[in-house]
Design a protein around this motif. Sequence first.
Motif, PDB file in Angstrom:
ATOM      1  N   VAL A 113      -0.100  -4.107 -40.956  1.00 15.22           N
ATOM      2  CA  VAL A 113       0.376  -3.269 -42.049  1.00 15.22           C
ATOM      3  C   VAL A 113       1.516  -2.410 -41.504  1.00 15.22           C
ATOM      4  CG1 VAL A 113      -0.299  -1.500 -43.719  1.00 15.22           C
ATOM      5  CG2 VAL A 113      -1.951  -3.238 -43.015  1.00 15.22           C
ATOM      6  N   ASP A 114       2.477  -2.078 -42.359  1.00 13.83           N
ATOM      7  CA  ASP A 114       3.612  -1.264 -41.948  1.00 13.83           C
ATOM      8  C   ASP A 114       3.148  -0.007 -41.215  1.00 13.83           C
ATOM      9  OD1 ASP A 114       6.633  -0.612 -42.401  1.00 13.83           O
ATOM     10  OD2 ASP A 114       5.535   1.205 -42.947  1.00 13.83           O
ATOM     11  N   GLU A 115       3.719   0.253 -40.059  1.00 11.54           N
ATOM     12  CA  GLU A 115       3.275   1.355 -39.213  1.00 11.54           C
ATOM     13  C   GLU A 115       3.421   2.706 -39.911  1.00 11.54           C
ATOM     14  OE1 GLU A 115       3.884   3.016 -34.640  1.00 11.54           O
ATOM     15  OE2 GLU A 115       4.986   1.261 -35.341  1.00 11.54           O
ATOM     16  N   ARG A 116       4.454   2.876 -40.694  1.00  9.77           N
ATOM     17  CA  ARG A 116       4.647   4.136 -41.417  1.00  9.77           C
ATOM     18  C   ARG A 116       3.523   4.367 -42.419  1.00  9.77           C
ATOM     19  NH1 ARG A 116       9.795   3.876 -44.432  1.00  9.77           N
ATOM     20  NH2 ARG A 116       9.397   6.072 -44.881  1.00  9.77           N
ATOM     21  N   MET A 117       3.085   3.285 -43.068  1.00  8.48           N
ATOM     22  CA  MET A 117       1.995   3.395 -44.035  1.00  8.48           C
ATOM     23  C   MET A 117       0.694   3.790 -43.341  1.00  8.48           C
ATOM     24  SD  MET A 117       1.124   3.260 -47.188  1.00  8.48           S
ATOM     25  CE  MET A 117       2.448   2.335 -48.010  1.00  8.48           C
ATOM     26  N   VAL A 118       0.426   3.173 -42.179  1.00 10.26           N
ATOM     27  CA  VAL A 118      -0.782   3.507 -41.421  1.00 10.26           C
ATOM     28  C   VAL A 118      -0.742   4.964 -40.982  1.00 10.26           C
ATOM     29  CG1 VAL A 118      -2.085   3.045 -39.309  1.00 10.26           C
ATOM     30  CG2 VAL A 118      -1.149   1.142 -40.627  1.00 10.26           C
TER      31      VAL A 118
ATOM     32  N   GLN B  32      -5.829 -10.342 -34.894  1.00 13.99           N
ATOM     33  CA  GLN B  32      -5.090 -10.397 -33.622  1.00 13.99           C
ATOM     34  C   GLN B  32      -3.639  -9.921 -33.736  1.00 13.99           C
ATOM     35  OE1 GLN B  32      -5.981 -14.630 -32.882  1.00 13.99           O
ATOM     36  NE2 GLN B  32      -7.222 -13.939 -31.163  1.00 13.99           N
ATOM     37  N   ASP B  33      -3.476  -8.738 -34.308  1.00 16.02           N
ATOM     38  CA  ASP B  33      -2.134  -8.162 -34.485  1.00 16.02           C
ATOM     39  C   ASP B  33      -1.188  -9.109 -35.222  1.00 16.02           C
ATOM     40  OD1 ASP B  33      -2.359  -5.575 -33.454  1.00 16.02           O
ATOM     41  OD2 ASP B  33      -2.227  -6.294 -31.398  1.00 16.02           O
ATOM     42  N   GLY B  34      -1.747  -9.927 -36.089  1.00 14.31           N
ATOM     43  CA  GLY B  34      -0.944 -10.846 -36.895  1.00 14.31           C
ATOM     44  C   GLY B  34      -0.748 -12.215 -36.278  1.00 14.31           C
ATOM     45  N   ASP B  35      -1.124 -12.391 -35.020  1.00 16.63           N
ATOM     46  CA  ASP B  35      -0.938 -13.686 -34.350  1.00 16.63           C
ATOM     47  C   ASP B  35      -1.771 -14.799 -34.976  1.00 16.63           C
ATOM     48  OD1 ASP B  35       0.914 -12.742 -32.595  1.00 16.63           O
ATOM     49  OD2 ASP B  35      -0.413 -12.684 -30.847  1.00 16.63           O
TER      50      ASP B  35
ATOM     51  N   ASP C 181      -6.754  -3.894 -37.162  1.00 11.65           N
ATOM     52  CA  ASP C 181      -6.364  -5.181 -36.595  1.00 11.65           C
ATOM     53  C   ASP C 181      -7.044  -6.330 -37.329  1.00 11.65           C
ATOM     54  OD1 ASP C 181      -5.019  -6.907 -34.925  1.00 11.65           O
ATOM     55  OD2 ASP C 181      -6.538  -6.861 -33.366  1.00 11.65           O
ATOM     56  N   GLY C 182      -7.385  -6.080 -38.584  1.00  4.15           N
ATOM     57  CA  GLY C 182      -8.022  -7.103 -39.404  1.00  4.15           C
ATOM     58  C   GLY C 182      -9.530  -6.976 -39.365  1.00  4.15           C
ATOM     59  N   VAL C 183     -10.143  -6.970 -40.538  1.00  2.00           N
ATOM     60  CA  VAL C 183     -11.601  -6.863 -40.615  1.00  2.00           C
ATOM     61  C   VAL C 183     -12.118  -7.840 -41.662  1.00  2.00           C
ATOM     62  CG1 VAL C 183     -11.433  -4.937 -42.252  1.00  2.00           C
ATOM     63  CG2 VAL C 183     -13.549  -5.307 -40.994  1.00  2.00           C
ATOM     64  N   ALA C 184     -13.214  -8.506 -41.347  1.00  2.00           N
ATOM     65  CA  ALA C 184     -13.891  -9.389 -42.313  1.00  2.00           C
ATOM     66  C   ALA C 184     -15.183  -8.717 -42.734  1.00  2.00           C
ATOM     67  CB  ALA C 184     -14.157 -10.750 -41.681  1.00  2.00           C
TER      68      ALA C 184
END
Length: 213
Positions: free
Chosen positions: A3-8, A161-164, A205-208
Amino acid sequence: MIVDERMVTFINSLETENSEMLETIEKEALETFVPIIRKEMQSFMKVLLAIQKPLHILEVGTAVGFSALLMSEYAPKECKITTIEKYEKRIPIAKENFRCAGKEEQITLLEGDALEILKNLEGKYDFIFMDAAKAQYINYMPEILRLLDKGGILVSDNVLQDGDIIESRFAVERRNRTIHSRMREYLYRLKHEEQLLTSIIPLGDGVAISTKK
């Protein structure tokens, strides 16, 4: 960043402080590069716990005990938490944090290989938090399914994984390819497992989030 760092940064700027104990542990963890759940994930967990009101929590991956203590503060007072950790250097730190917080009766730390421990656990859990070695999630899954109660919630952290995760296997660094392929398999299994209903969210970093039917 997923997610955009500014938004976080903006979202986290709205957060209220945790308890003094949690703030201290978080500060020390960040200073010593111990991974703990991110601010936005902490907030999400608090809401899930308030909704679910679990009485039996299982955590795979204790680290220094931050998330177990956070869950103990937001779950019902009578809730029992079982947490598993293998890394010997972090176990005494977690135990001391539980002692200082007065949560030794509520939180049980099991030491050793998570898969072997999971195989020997009995009973059901209405909330399970997965935050251990990412390459092992897929191996833990059969036991996690067995232990998760009907209507229970499974939270799997750091799954993107940080988008990977969206990249080709060959676009990922060689040392991360095993984790990459296993996490893809894990997410596929979560979404296609008949016993589960799962949502994958680009939070932290992504959650299920899964619930057992």
